[in-house]
Scaffold this active site. Structure first.
Site, PDB file in Angstrom:
ATOM      1  N   GLU A  90       0.886  -1.177   0.000  1.00 40.16           N
ATOM      2  CA  GLU A  90       0.000   0.000   0.000  1.00 40.16           C
ATOM      3  C   GLU A  90       0.914   1.213   0.000  1.00 40.16           C
ATOM      4  O   GLU A  90       1.502   1.549   1.030  1.00 40.16           O
ATOM      5  CB  GLU A  90      -0.873  -0.006   1.263  1.00 40.16           C
ATOM      6  CG  GLU A  90      -1.865  -1.134   1.321  1.00 40.16           C
ATOM      7  CD  GLU A  90      -3.123  -0.861   0.511  1.00 40.16           C
ATOM      8  OE1 GLU A  90      -3.200   0.205  -0.139  1.00 40.16           O
ATOM      9  OE2 GLU A  90      -4.021  -1.709   0.522  1.00 40.16           O
TER      10      GLU A  90
ATOM     11  N   CYS B 241      -1.922   9.122   2.487  1.00 43.55           N
ATOM     12  CA  CYS B 241      -1.529   8.531   1.213  1.00 43.55           C
ATOM     13  C   CYS B 241      -2.520   8.923   0.125  1.00 43.55           C
ATOM     14  O   CYS B 241      -2.160   9.107  -1.015  1.00 43.55           O
ATOM     15  CB  CYS B 241      -1.469   7.023   1.341  1.00 43.55           C
ATOM     16  SG  CYS B 241      -2.992   6.335   1.974  1.00 43.55           S
TER      17      CYS B 241
HETATM   18  P1  NAD Z   1       8.434   4.739   4.689  1.00 40.22           P
HETATM   19  O1  NAD Z   1       8.347   3.985   3.421  1.00 40.22           O
HETATM   20  O2  NAD Z   1       9.594   5.615   4.919  1.00 40.22           O
HETATM   21  O3  NAD Z   1       8.403   3.733   5.935  1.00 40.22           O
HETATM   22  C1  NAD Z   1       7.360   2.789   6.105  1.00 40.22           C
HETATM   23  C2  NAD Z   1       7.840   1.689   7.014  1.00 40.22           C
HETATM   24  O4  NAD Z   1       8.861   0.944   6.365  1.00 40.22           O
HETATM   25  C3  NAD Z   1       8.446   2.164   8.336  1.00 40.22           C
HETATM   26  O5  NAD Z   1       8.039   1.299   9.375  1.00 40.22           O
HETATM   27  C4  NAD Z   1       9.935   2.035   8.072  1.00 40.22           C
HETATM   28  O6  NAD Z   1      10.697   1.895   9.254  1.00 40.22           O
HETATM   29  C5  NAD Z   1       9.972   0.780   7.223  1.00 40.22           C
HETATM   30  N1  NAD Z   1      11.173   0.585   6.402  1.00 40.22           N
HETATM   31  C6  NAD Z   1      12.019   1.529   5.910  1.00 40.22           C
HETATM   32  N2  NAD Z   1      13.016   0.938   5.205  1.00 40.22           N
HETATM   33  C7  NAD Z   1      12.798  -0.399   5.255  1.00 40.22           C
HETATM   34  C8  NAD Z   1      13.466  -1.528   4.701  1.00 40.22           C
HETATM   35  N3  NAD Z   1      14.582  -1.403   3.965  1.00 40.22           N
HETATM   36  N4  NAD Z   1      12.965  -2.756   4.942  1.00 40.22           N
HETATM   37  C9  NAD Z   1      11.831  -2.910   5.686  1.00 40.22           C
HETATM   38  N5  NAD Z   1      11.155  -1.873   6.230  1.00 40.22           N
HETATM   39  C10 NAD Z   1      11.622  -0.628   6.014  1.00 40.22           C
HETATM   40  O7  NAD Z   1       7.040   5.526   4.793  1.00 40.22           O
HETATM   41  P2  NAD Z   1       6.598   6.611   5.867  1.00 40.22           P
HETATM   42  O8  NAD Z   1       7.433   7.823   5.643  1.00 40.22           O
HETATM   43  O9  NAD Z   1       6.542   5.990   7.226  1.00 40.22           O
HETATM   44  O10 NAD Z   1       5.081   6.870   5.423  1.00 40.22           O
HETATM   45  C11 NAD Z   1       4.734   7.739   4.420  1.00 40.22           C
HETATM   46  C12 NAD Z   1       4.484   7.009   3.105  1.00 40.22           C
HETATM   47  O11 NAD Z   1       3.517   5.979   3.308  1.00 40.22           O
HETATM   48  C13 NAD Z   1       3.883   7.902   2.048  1.00 40.22           C
HETATM   49  O12 NAD Z   1       4.511   7.658   0.816  1.00 40.22           O
HETATM   50  C14 NAD Z   1       2.429   7.463   1.994  1.00 40.22           C
HETATM   51  O13 NAD Z   1       1.795   7.708   0.783  1.00 40.22           O
HETATM   52  C15 NAD Z   1       2.525   6.021   2.283  1.00 40.22           C
HETATM   53  N6  NAD Z   1       1.228   5.525   2.790  1.00 40.22           N
HETATM   54  C16 NAD Z   1       0.456   4.682   2.008  1.00 40.22           C
HETATM   55  C17 NAD Z   1      -0.799   4.249   2.457  1.00 40.22           C
HETATM   56  C18 NAD Z   1      -1.691   3.338   1.636  1.00 40.22           C
HETATM   57  O14 NAD Z   1      -2.608   2.731   2.193  1.00 40.22           O
HETATM   58  N7  NAD Z   1      -1.518   3.225   0.338  1.00 40.22           N
HETATM   59  C19 NAD Z   1      -1.244   4.659   3.709  1.00 40.22           C
HETATM   60  C20 NAD Z   1      -0.430   5.516   4.457  1.00 40.22           C
HETATM   61  C21 NAD Z   1       0.813   5.923   4.000  1.00 40.22           C
END
Ligand code: NAD
Length: 490
Positions: free
Chosen positions: A252, A286
């Site tokens: 997502e 998002c």
């Molecule tokens: P992010 O991608 O930076 O982090 C998300 C999660 O992934 C965190 O828990 C982070 O610690 C983890 N992570 C980071 N690197 C990783 C790796 N190499 N391996 C495994 N896990 C890892 O996102 P964010 O900044 O926390 O959130 C914002 C983003 O999330 C925005 O792009 C937003 O659009 C998206 N989002 C999508 C939805 C949806 O339902 N489509 C909902 C909410 C947020």
């Protein structure tokens, strides 16, 4: 170790400081002061959680065919969360910055999600399939085993439990990794699950860096699926890790969602919803409606309404009564959002309102961005193409529906689109032509646990929510029996 100021990891049914005993201060985005300390997990903790999960999956009653028993435990969990709604909402507000009203709504949504999937836990079933000869064929639906869930910081508990709850309902054991910035509600939720009677090890919560804890989870053979909500960039990395292990992955990801306003729309309702769709949660959604595409005939009156509503929003710390927009989650996020606005100015955008940090009085201490509306940006500007994840609306206009569709679909994302019109034919034809996993007609971004939530294009793979979500955390096994009897029916 968990009190409201100290939060441990939750592994195997108990709180722990983690293998390294490391903690990090948790900052309140409204003033950037530390108000709690959270344990920081490591790869070793991720492996301990997988071990506890696997043991619980094989040895406890959870994964048995008694879906009704799981349902009861999940309903108890929902009930406990409902009782502690205020406590969890406050944790969410202090950790993420969102208003208490938003956070209370989020926790209510989590309660409803758990109740919804609990109702599906005893409705997982296979099929019998007619086959030739003296044979009998049927399918079994089995849980996957240990599932990993990696969550972002914008709706910390809601987006974590949106995938955790159906995985639990299907009989899996779960390891949840909340976002590094916002681990508190998930860590507190671990204890709640245990109190509600989930067997030890069925729900584990390991906070920590994504690159360490998240990757350790995905690389371990005990992990049997991953549900990730976050950015496209990290989503790609998750997909690559999942591909290495041929692991089912639900992704997502981000969005740059268009809101189309046709000339016959109710402009007052549209304006209120546009403001809600981009400034709720300080724009950190998002599926924020971050691109306004308005028919040129109604551009001026609509922008005037949106501007006036944006300027009327009351900013302040989320804990305060009457506040309508809180800060963004961190200083880093504040700088990122303001960087986009600066670049938009250089690209020729006209900032109709906002465009800077709120610097009045005590707001100066926090990460407050003024609600911002930018017009006249060229289609190739980064503020039009990229997800800003802050309270910034980019607006442009169109002359006819074909142009509206072309502009709306000119993005690598495909999460959400909204259409404002009273014309049935335009509404339904646009719903078909827009490349988005969710299209709302005359409604802001609004979702329910029973409606599928997922993106097209680079916004993701798979979906959460909806009637089929619990099934998506199972696997199908076909069983063929040759019973050796007469070949013909009597
Ligand atoms: P992010 O991608 O930076 O982090 C998300 C999660 O992934 C965190 O828990 C982070 O610690 C983890 N992570 C980071 N690197 C990783 C790796 N190499 N391996 C495994 N896990 C890892 O996102 P964010 O900044 O926390 O959130 C914002 C983003 O999330 C925005 O792009 C937003 O659009 C998206 N989002 C999508 C939805 C949806 O339902 N489509 C909902 C909410 C947020």
């Amino acid at each position: 170790m968990t009190s409201e100021t100290k939060f441990g990891l939750f592994i195997g049914g108990r709180e722990t400081d983690g293998a390294r005993g490391e903690t990090r201060p948790v900052l309140d985005p409204a003033n950037n002061r530390s108000f709690a300390e959270a344990a920081v997990g490591s790869a070793e903790d991720a492996r301990a959680a997988l071990e506890a999960s696997e043991k619980a999956f094989h040895e406890s009653w959870w994964a048995s065919d008694d879906g009704a028993r799981r349902a009861k435990a999940l309903l108890r969990l929902a009930g406990r969360l409902e009782e502690q709604r205020e406590r969890f909402a406050l944790l969410e507000t202090r950790n993420n910055g969102k208003t208490l009203r938003e956070a209370t709504g989020d926790i209510g949504y989590v309660v409803r999600t758990i109740e919804y999937v609990a109702g599906l836990a005893d409705k997982l079933q296979g099929e019998t399939i007619p086959v030739p000869g003296s044979r009998f064929d049927y399918t079994l639906r089995e849980p996957l085993g240990v599932t990993a869930h990696i969550a972002p910081w914008n709706y910390p508990l809601l987006l974590a439990i949106r995938s955790v709850a159906p995985a639990l309902a299907a009989g899996n054991a779960v390891v949840l990794k909340p976002a590094t910035l916002t681990p508190l509600s998930a860590l507190a939720f671990g204890r709640l699950a245990s109190e509600a009677g989930l067997p030890d090890g069925i729900l584990n919560v390991v906070a920590g860096a994504g690159g360490e804890v998240g990757e350790a989870l995905l690389k371990d053979p005990r992990c049997r699926s991953v549900s990730f909500t976050g950015s496209v960039e990290v989503g790609r990395r998750i997909a690559a890790l999942a591909a290495e292990r041929v692991l089912p992955a639900t992704l997502e990801l981000g969005g740059k969602s268009p809101v189309l306003v046709l000339p016959d729309a109710d402009l007052d309702r549209a304006a209120r919803s546009i403001v809600q769709g981009i400034f709720s949660n300080a724009g950190q959604m998002c599926w924020a409606g971050s691109r306004l595409l308005v028919h040129e005939a109604v551009r001026e009156p609509l922008l005037a309404k949106v501007k006036s509503l944006a300027e009327g929003l009351r900013l302040g710390p989320g804990v305060e009564e009457g506040v309508e927009m809180g800060p963004v989650v961190s200083r880093e996020q504040l700088d990122r959002v303001l960087g986009f606005v600066e670049e938009a100015r250089q690209d020729g955008g006209q900032v109709l309102t906002g465009g800077s940090k709120a610097s009045e009085g005590r707001l100066a201490e926090g990460n407050f961005v003024l609600p911002t509306v930018i017009a006249d940006l060229p289609a190739e500007a980064r503020a039009v193409r990229e997800e800003i994840f802050g309270p910034v609306l980019a607006t442009s206009s169109f002359a006819d529906l074909d142009e509206a569709v072309r502009l709306a679909n000119a993005t690598r994302y495909g999460l959400f689109a909204a259409v404002w019109t009273k014309d049935l034919s335009s509404a339904h034809s646009l719903a078909r032509r827009l490349e988005a996993g969710m299209v709302n007609i005359n409604d802001p971004p609004t979702s329910f646990p029973q409606t599928p939530f997922g993106g097209f294009k680079e916004s993701g793979i798979g979906f959460e929510q909806g009637l089929r979500v619990v099934e998506s955390y199972t696997r199908v096994k076909n069983v063929l029996v040759n019973f050796g009897g007469p070949r013909k029916k009597p």
